[in-house]
Design a protein around this motif. Sequence first.
Motif, mmCIF file in Angstrom:
data_model
loop_
_atom_site.group_PDB
_atom_site.id
_atom_site.type_symbol
_atom_site.label_atom_id
_atom_site.label_comp_id
_atom_site.label_asym_id
_atom_site.label_seq_id
_atom_site.Cartn_x
_atom_site.Cartn_y
_atom_site.Cartn_z
ATOM 1 N N LEU A 92 0.890 -1.300 0.079
ATOM 2 C CA LEU A 92 0.082 -0.072 -0.040
ATOM 3 C C LEU A 92 0.873 1.070 0.085
ATOM 4 O O LEU A 92 0.473 2.191 -0.683
ATOM 5 C CB LEU A 92 -1.049 0.088 1.129
ATOM 6 C CG LEU A 92 -2.242 -1.100 1.127
ATOM 7 C CD1 LEU A 92 -2.988 -1.270 2.334
ATOM 8 C CD2 LEU A 92 -2.935 -0.787 -0.194
ATOM 9 N N PRO A 93 1.881 1.384 0.894
ATOM 10 C CA PRO A 93 2.846 2.455 0.795
ATOM 11 C C PRO A 93 3.380 2.667 -0.804
ATOM 12 O O PRO A 93 3.458 3.821 -1.207
ATOM 13 C CB PRO A 93 3.986 2.401 1.696
ATOM 14 C CG PRO A 93 3.227 1.364 2.608
ATOM 15 C CD PRO A 93 2.436 0.508 1.903
ATOM 16 N N ALA A 94 3.707 1.617 -1.474
ATOM 17 C CA ALA A 94 4.162 1.714 -3.050
ATOM 18 C C ALA A 94 3.026 2.203 -3.725
ATOM 19 O O ALA A 94 3.474 3.192 -4.551
ATOM 20 C CB ALA A 94 4.738 0.254 -3.357
ATOM 21 N N LEU A 95 1.925 1.685 -3.589
ATOM 22 C CA LEU A 95 0.946 2.357 -4.495
ATOM 23 C C LEU A 95 0.629 3.948 -4.263
ATOM 24 O O LEU A 95 0.333 4.708 -5.101
ATOM 25 C CB LEU A 95 -0.401 1.688 -3.841
ATOM 26 C CG LEU A 95 -0.586 0.368 -4.337
ATOM 27 C CD1 LEU A 95 -1.988 -0.309 -3.914
ATOM 28 C CD2 LEU A 95 -0.639 0.029 -5.924
ATOM 29 N N ALA A 96 0.779 4.092 -2.873
ATOM 30 C CA ALA A 96 0.653 5.821 -2.689
ATOM 31 C C ALA A 96 1.794 6.706 -3.399
ATOM 32 O O ALA A 96 1.593 7.504 -3.982
ATOM 33 C CB ALA A 96 0.875 6.103 -1.298
ATOM 34 N N LEU A 97 2.921 6.145 -3.316
ATOM 35 C CA LEU A 97 4.170 6.675 -3.726
ATOM 36 C C LEU A 97 3.954 6.656 -5.506
ATOM 37 O O LEU A 97 4.395 7.487 -6.158
ATOM 38 C CB LEU A 97 5.521 6.005 -3.623
ATOM 39 C CG LEU A 97 5.783 6.163 -2.014
ATOM 40 C CD1 LEU A 97 7.057 5.225 -1.735
ATOM 41 C CD2 LEU A 97 6.170 7.679 -1.687
ATOM 42 N N LEU A 98 3.599 5.618 -5.926
ATOM 43 C CA LEU A 98 3.305 5.651 -7.383
ATOM 44 C C LEU A 98 2.151 6.204 -7.852
ATOM 45 O O LEU A 98 1.883 6.162 -9.211
ATOM 46 C CB LEU A 98 3.475 3.812 -7.854
ATOM 47 C CG LEU A 98 4.603 3.210 -7.507
ATOM 48 C CD1 LEU A 98 4.116 1.530 -7.809
ATOM 49 C CD2 LEU A 98 5.646 3.481 -8.409
ATOM 50 N N GLY A 99 1.288 6.686 -6.903
ATOM 51 C CA GLY A 99 -0.156 7.423 -7.431
ATOM 52 C C GLY A 99 -1.146 6.233 -8.093
ATOM 53 O O GLY A 99 -1.760 6.686 -8.917
ATOM 54 N N ARG A 100 -1.008 5.064 -7.567
ATOM 55 C CA ARG A 100 -1.921 4.028 -8.426
ATOM 56 C C ARG A 100 -3.032 3.635 -7.163
ATOM 57 O O ARG A 100 -2.811 3.767 -5.702
ATOM 58 C CB ARG A 100 -1.104 2.779 -8.608
ATOM 59 C CG ARG A 100 -0.334 3.047 -9.813
ATOM 60 C CD ARG A 100 0.142 1.574 -10.452
ATOM 61 N NE ARG A 100 -0.970 0.832 -10.499
ATOM 62 C CZ ARG A 100 -0.801 -0.531 -10.976
ATOM 63 N NH1 ARG A 100 0.175 -0.878 -11.577
ATOM 64 N NH2 ARG A 100 -2.120 -1.282 -11.312
ATOM 65 N N SER A 101 -4.127 3.616 -7.757
ATOM 66 C CA SER A 101 -5.219 2.942 -6.562
ATOM 67 C C SER A 101 -4.988 1.385 -6.556
ATOM 68 O O SER A 101 -4.370 0.795 -7.500
ATOM 69 C CB SER A 101 -6.646 3.462 -7.173
ATOM 70 O OG SER A 101 -6.683 4.526 -7.062
ATOM 71 N N ASP A 102 -5.638 0.944 -5.516
ATOM 72 C CA ASP A 102 -5.427 -0.666 -5.156
ATOM 73 C C ASP A 102 -6.271 -1.313 -6.203
ATOM 74 O O ASP A 102 -7.533 -1.145 -6.060
ATOM 75 C CB ASP A 102 -5.854 -0.935 -3.822
ATOM 76 C CG ASP A 102 -5.646 -2.504 -3.284
ATOM 77 O OD1 ASP A 102 -4.895 -3.182 -4.492
ATOM 78 O OD2 ASP A 102 -5.852 -2.579 -2.391
ATOM 79 N N PRO A 103 -5.800 -2.103 -7.112
ATOM 80 C CA PRO A 103 -6.578 -2.719 -8.001
ATOM 81 C C PRO A 103 -7.562 -3.775 -7.286
ATOM 82 O O PRO A 103 -8.474 -4.262 -8.096
ATOM 83 C CB PRO A 103 -5.546 -3.936 -8.784
ATOM 84 C CG PRO A 103 -4.236 -3.080 -8.678
ATOM 85 C CD PRO A 103 -4.360 -2.340 -7.281
ATOM 86 N N ILE A 104 -7.377 -4.176 -6.115
ATOM 87 C CA ILE A 104 -8.132 -5.128 -5.351
ATOM 88 C C ILE A 104 -9.497 -4.356 -4.936
ATOM 89 O O ILE A 104 -10.440 -4.898 -4.482
ATOM 90 C CB ILE A 104 -7.318 -5.739 -4.185
ATOM 91 C CG1 ILE A 104 -6.103 -6.382 -4.525
ATOM 92 C CG2 ILE A 104 -8.182 -6.638 -3.381
ATOM 93 C CD1 ILE A 104 -5.152 -6.966 -3.598
ATOM 94 N N GLY A 105 -9.126 -3.003 -4.679
ATOM 95 C CA GLY A 105 -10.227 -2.117 -4.298
ATOM 96 C C GLY A 105 -10.370 -1.614 -3.124
ATOM 97 O O GLY A 105 -11.422 -0.996 -2.599
#
Length: 264
Positions: A215-228
């Motif tokens: 989840l921290p990586a998603l925040a840094l990458l500006g991506r939403s969680d594909p899982i929802g």
Amino acid sequence: MVEPYLRLLVAQVRGQTQYRASFVVELVFSTLMTALDVVTVFVIFSVNDRLGGFGGTEVLMIVGIAAFGFPAADLVVGNVERLRVYVRTGLLDAVLVRPLSALGQLVAMDFSVRRAGRVVQGTALYVVALVVAPVVWSPGAVVLVVLAPLSATVFFGAIFVVGATVAFWWIESGEIANAFTYGGRDFTSYPMTVFSGLFRRVFAYGLGFAFVAYLPALALLGRSDPIGAPDWLRWCSPLVALFAAGVAALFWRTGIRHYRSTGS
């Protein structure tokens, strides 16, 4: 009260570095063995362009956070795993009669300097990930760049303490504890999208391992969680780490109160 622990640490460092050639060999091999975990990811991408919907540099960001957090926790508090030895042999009695924290003594008494090489390697990998991955920079991202690996360290440290504390009730609990410490290290090195079903729900979100690196990586990458998962959860790793540390402290105090000497 910090001085006694520092003296214990210095004594451990001096003892382990007494034979320099042996120490260097152990340090190098310890670092190389850890590097195999990273090599595994590169092998996967040698035959696949994406892993669970994530590209190579994005996965590298996840690996980088986990590669720092686990070795750092292992360096600082990983020695608490030897608690079961102290309980079995009765040596914990000697620890408890001293006017110092039992947990602090266990950490300092078995401090392993050779593990520092893994932390250096993890730091280098994390820096490389920040350079090559498509990070979406913002003031919040800058703060998270610092807090994410530290939170991962605190979280894994809590797992180490909880796993070791089980020895107060079940001495031969080492393999069960390893499933959550070393198993958790491997689990957090991959996107949660490669796992499915009850396994992912329990370990990723129920036990909080998704907050270590994914989840921290998603925040840094500006991506939403594909899982929802909601976007705001991507920024909650520091809070989850503090909660885990609180649970570990409570569990430790409970274990200490229930300890009964072996009488040896």
